[in-house]
Design a protein around this motif. Structure first.
Motif, PDB file in Angstrom:
ATOM      1  N   GLY A  23     139.244  95.172  -7.328  1.00 18.13           N
ATOM      2  CA  GLY A  23     139.530  95.507  -8.724  1.00 18.13           C
ATOM      3  C   GLY A  23     140.719  96.445  -8.848  1.00 18.13           C
ATOM      4  N   SER A  26     143.910  94.506  -8.023  1.00 17.24           N
ATOM      5  CA  SER A  26     144.305  93.635  -9.136  1.00 17.24           C
ATOM      6  C   SER A  26     144.924  94.416 -10.281  1.00 17.24           C
ATOM      7  CB  SER A  26     143.081  92.854  -9.638  1.00 17.24           C
ATOM      8  OG  SER A  26     142.578  92.013  -8.633  1.00 17.24           O
ATOM      9  N   CYS A  87     138.398  92.445 -14.938  1.00 20.47           N
ATOM     10  CA  CYS A  87     139.214  91.467 -14.206  1.00 20.47           C
ATOM     11  C   CYS A  87     139.474  90.223 -15.044  1.00 20.47           C
ATOM     12  CB  CYS A  87     138.532  91.097 -12.889  1.00 20.47           C
ATOM     13  SG  CYS A  87     138.506  92.432 -11.667  1.00 20.47           S
ATOM     14  N   CYS A 180     143.538  88.287 -10.072  1.00 20.13           N
ATOM     15  CA  CYS A 180     142.473  88.893 -10.889  1.00 20.13           C
ATOM     16  C   CYS A 180     141.243  87.999 -10.948  1.00 20.13           C
ATOM     17  CB  CYS A 180     142.988  89.174 -12.298  1.00 20.13           C
ATOM     18  SG  CYS A 180     144.246  90.472 -12.381  1.00 20.13           S
ATOM     19  N   SER A 183     139.302  88.495  -7.793  1.00 18.77           N
ATOM     20  CA  SER A 183     138.585  89.773  -7.857  1.00 18.77           C
ATOM     21  C   SER A 183     137.348  89.663  -8.740  1.00 18.77           C
ATOM     22  CB  SER A 183     139.518  90.869  -8.384  1.00 18.77           C
ATOM     23  OG  SER A 183     140.620  91.054  -7.517  1.00 18.77           O
TER      24      SER A 183
END
Length: 395
Positions: A23, A26, A87, A180, A183
């Motif tokens: 996280g 990202s 995300c 993202c 993630s």
């Protein structure tokens, strides 16, 4: 029965740690894809520095809109679902940015990107604080922010690589959206194990007012507001400074941000080791003073090669400050790690919302190099504040 339960607990800890690291990676990639692309955005959309400042402001407004709610919600319902939502929001905003046909859509997309960051960044840090305690807490906080540093290094390098190949810079936004999404999948996998236990709501409610009024939290929040204002104030305009102030080629200008964040990454790894040897307050004081000196050197030279050297040093000394301050806050209130971390990180976002756009607007009138001296002044003020503070953090 204990061994299978312990194995499941260990698997969850590893997967939840991976979700937190992913996280943060990202969010960093999302946050710095735009600064690395600023020159191309200006050329494509006919944007001035003041208009580019709107994008930075939109990101921070989105961040501030979500970060306090993220802390409140994550303490009650869990940190993993909050990270998952963050995300997804970043992936959506990046996809819109990459396909936008006008500047207003870029602004809206930037808001969604910031919203996702507000949901995920402080929550990832709080999750690490929940998973690791005492002597390991500050070390893991620095290492988790090193993951942020890796994302901040790779994102501008990828943009520079795309430009060197003659590829449209907007492809970088779609690539970051994919990161993202990955993630989000990791966070969902950890969430599906159903091992996270949120705090007891009654305990959270009764201590909320005391937390907001805590002098320790307020001092750390103000300190991180100044720090983030200086850090993002420089990094937001670094590519433009290298292009306009140091006459660097556009590929080198785009990659200059990676040098700064490679320094931050290295500094955070060093900070993880240093936290076992010296007090947290000593790390903060020393790093702020040395980063102010590096900032001054960067603005006094005229060579892009030496600029890369001082950008790395600036990043190295800035690196440990943010995670160490957050570690102080979350360690002081472990049962409300999500809330206290969100308060401190929200203060940082406020600094990022104020100073980088202000530097961009001022640059239209006094020039970018003159406007960037603001960052050095902020770092000196921050260092002075921590020098005068008592040792409020762990030894």
């Amino acid at each position: 029965m204990e061994k299978p339960q312990k194995r499941k607990s260990d698997r969850f800890r590893r997967l939840a740690t991976a979700a937190a690291f992913a996280g943060l990676f990202s969010y960093a990639a999302t946050l710095f894809v735009t600064p690395a692309s600023n020159n191309e955005i200006a050329q494509t959309y006919g944007a001035s520095l003041g208009m580019l400042a709107r994008l930075a402001l939109a990101v921070m407004v989105g961040f501030l809109s979500a970060v306090l709610f993220a802390g409140w919600y994550s303490d009650r319902r869990g940190k993993l679902p909050t990270i998952l939502a963050g995300c997804i929001s970043m992936a959506l905003g990046l996809s819109i940015f990459g396909s936008a046909s006008n500047f207003d859509l870029l602004t809206f997309a930037s808001f969604l990107m910031g919203l996702g960051g507000g949901l995920s960044e402080s929550t990832c840090m709080a999750l690490i604080a929940d998973l690791y305690h005492e002597s390991h807490r500050t070390a893991m906080a620095n290492l988790s922010q090193a993951a942020f540093g890796v994302g901040a290094v790779i994102s501008p390098l990828a943009v520079g690589w795309l430009l060197r190949l003659g590829v449209d810079f907007r492809i970088g936004y779609f690539g970051t959206a994919f990161v993202c999404a990955v993630s989000a999948a990791i966070a969902f996998a950890a969430l599906s194990m159903r091992c996270e236990i949120p705090c007891v709501e009654s305990d959270v409610n009764t201590r909320w007012r005391d937390l907001v009024g805590s002098s320790l939290v307020l001092m750390l929040a103000f300190g991180i507001m100044l720090y983030v204002g200086a850090e993002i104030g420089q990094s937001q305009w670094l590519a433009v400074y290298f292009r306009q102030g140091l006459n660097a080629k556009r590929e080198l200008a785009a990659c200059s941000l990676s040098f700064m964040w490679f320094g931050i990454l290295t500094g955070r790894v060093a900070g993880a080791s240093a936290s076992r040897l010296v007090s947290e307050i000593t790390i903060i004081r020393l790093c702020l003073m040395l980063s102010a000196l590096s900032q001054s050197a960067l603005l006094l030279i005229s060579s892009s090669v030496w600029g890369l050297v001082y950008v790395f040093l600036l990043g190295f000394f800035l690196g440990p400050v943010f995670p160490t301050i957050v570690s102080c806050a979350s360690g002081a209130y472990p049962s409300q790690s999500g809330t206290v971390t969100s308060i401190v990180v929200a203060a940082g976002a406020l600094g990022a919302a104020i100073f980088p756009p202000a530097i961009g607007w001022a640059a239209d009138f006094v020039g970018l190099k003159t406007a960037l001296w603001t960052c050095m002044a902020i770092l000196l003020i921050d260092a002075g504040m921590f020098i005068t503070m008592r040792s409020v953090c762990r030894r």
